[in-house]
Design an enzyme around this catalytic site. Sequence first.
Site, short mmCIF file in Angstrom:
data_model
loop_
_atom_site.label_atom_id
_atom_site.label_comp_id
_atom_site.label_asym_id
_atom_site.label_seq_id
_atom_site.Cartn_x
_atom_site.Cartn_y
_atom_site.Cartn_z
N GLY A 110 0.83 -1.20 0.00
CA GLY A 110 0.00 0.00 0.00
C GLY A 110 0.87 1.25 0.00
N ASN A 149 7.57 -4.48 6.11
CA ASN A 149 8.24 -5.68 6.61
C ASN A 149 8.50 -6.72 5.53
OD1 ASN A 149 8.69 -5.39 9.49
ND2 ASN A 149 6.48 -5.27 9.70
N THR A 156 5.74 2.68 5.49
CA THR A 156 4.51 2.04 5.92
C THR A 156 3.71 3.00 6.77
OG1 THR A 156 3.49 0.30 7.29
CG2 THR A 156 5.76 0.88 7.80
N ASP A 184 1.49 2.24 8.76
CA ASP A 184 1.18 1.61 10.04
C ASP A 184 2.24 1.86 11.11
OD1 ASP A 184 -1.22 0.44 9.16
OD2 ASP A 184 -0.16 -1.24 8.28
N MET A 194 -6.96 2.63 9.85
CA MET A 194 -6.14 1.47 9.52
C MET A 194 -5.23 1.11 10.69
SD MET A 194 -5.10 2.30 5.57
CE MET A 194 -6.31 2.20 4.25
N GLY A 195 -4.75 -0.12 10.68
CA GLY A 195 -3.88 -0.62 11.74
C GLY A 195 -4.30 -2.02 12.12
N ARG A 196 -3.66 -3.00 11.52
CA ARG A 196 -4.06 -4.40 11.70
C ARG A 196 -3.68 -4.94 13.07
NH1 ARG A 196 -5.45 -8.03 7.98
NH2 ARG A 196 -4.91 -6.49 6.39
N GLU A 227 -8.94 -0.89 12.80
CA GLU A 227 -9.52 -2.01 12.07
C GLU A 227 -9.13 -3.36 12.65
OE1 GLU A 227 -8.05 -2.02 8.06
OE2 GLU A 227 -5.95 -2.18 8.69
N LEU A 235 -8.47 7.25 1.85
CA LEU A 235 -8.33 8.68 2.06
C LEU A 235 -7.21 8.99 3.04
CD1 LEU A 235 -12.07 9.78 2.35
CD2 LEU A 235 -10.61 9.83 0.32
#
Length: 418
Positions: free
Chosen positions: A13, A111, A139, A141, A187-189, A244, A295
Amino acid sequence: MAQGKLLYAQSGGVSAVINATAAGVIETARDKGIKVYAARNGILGALREDLIDTSKEAKANIAALRHTPGGAFGSCRYKLKSLEENRAEYERLIEVFRAHDIRTFLYNGGNDSADTAYKVSQIGHSLGYDVNCIGVPKTIDNDLVVTDTCPGFGSVAKYTAVSVREASLDVASMAETSTKVFIIEVMGRHAGWIAAAAGLAGQGADQAPHIILFPENVFDETAFLAKVKATVERVGYCTVVVSEGVKNPEGTFLAESGARDAFGHAQLGGAAPILAALVREKLGYKYHWALPDYLQRSARHLASKTDADQAYAVGKAAVEFAAEGLNAVMPVIVRLSDEPYKWKIEAAPLQKIANHEKKMPKNFMSKDGFGITAAARRYLAPLIQGEAPPPYGTDGLPMYVTLRNTPVPKKLRAFKAG
């Protein structure tokens, strides 16, 4: 660095400032007399020998990359398997490098990209072809280890904090007769850095965001609903920021759909409506929710100057490290002080970065788990400082650049990746 060309590829991304890194790479290489090729659509372009000759681009267009979002050369989500599982792909990369005299490979990503760059550095040596492989950090994140922060994160952090503050002012003005709860999903797994950045939007318990749900903490429905109810009764409304990647006590993502992306990660997006339905069912409050999604990472108009400067700096440093003969390293950001904020770039071994994940420290989250601490603010605040707006045209819109992306003639047989 051995004589030859440099190949640059973007991965995963993209971010609002990844093209600033590309500009740092190309401009620095041009100053050193090094020709730069770019892989079209990331590592897939390298495997397919689908290369772009950046020397065909005007100087002004390369400079304009510094304020243009997206991925100028295309990116992809494609994870190379291990050397043992698919040696053919690594051998193909070396074959392409050899055919085009590529002696430097810069892989701009997170990563998985750091891991790929490290593996390619190994296979190049074993196949008798000298190629310097440098991982370049990117990234949103902010989950790469060693580096203090990741280029791309500061701009997402700024966008998120600004959005939460502005939307909350809107909600507050209508709370008496309309929306009581506003939920924004970020976002942020696995790491809650973006969610934490939302906390910069306000100070104190009565200022939004009133609740932040981090993926590092298990979702507690009872505690969440009690906090929402108490906030609405005290303040008049409640702004909730949810990552998320928040999971329930059973370890399942609240937002998991069952689909998987190309890296094998669960496809997420949908925690906000789940929480909204819960608020309506259990508390009866009127709500609105938002899912910024792309966005967040494409908002170059609201980029952090700190982030844009760092993105350019890691690209510049990557070329300089390669020119010095460094291999299997990544230019990382080292924080020298918080106030005034000072930083520098150093080389760190890819082996120490690849496949490791930096999560939010416990002391960055408040005791109740719903907010950030002073320590988090000290870390986050400098990363969103400064503005770096793009130039605007007479139509009132940002002036972004689209490159020619002239292809390099192919010399090898076709290759099917995957």
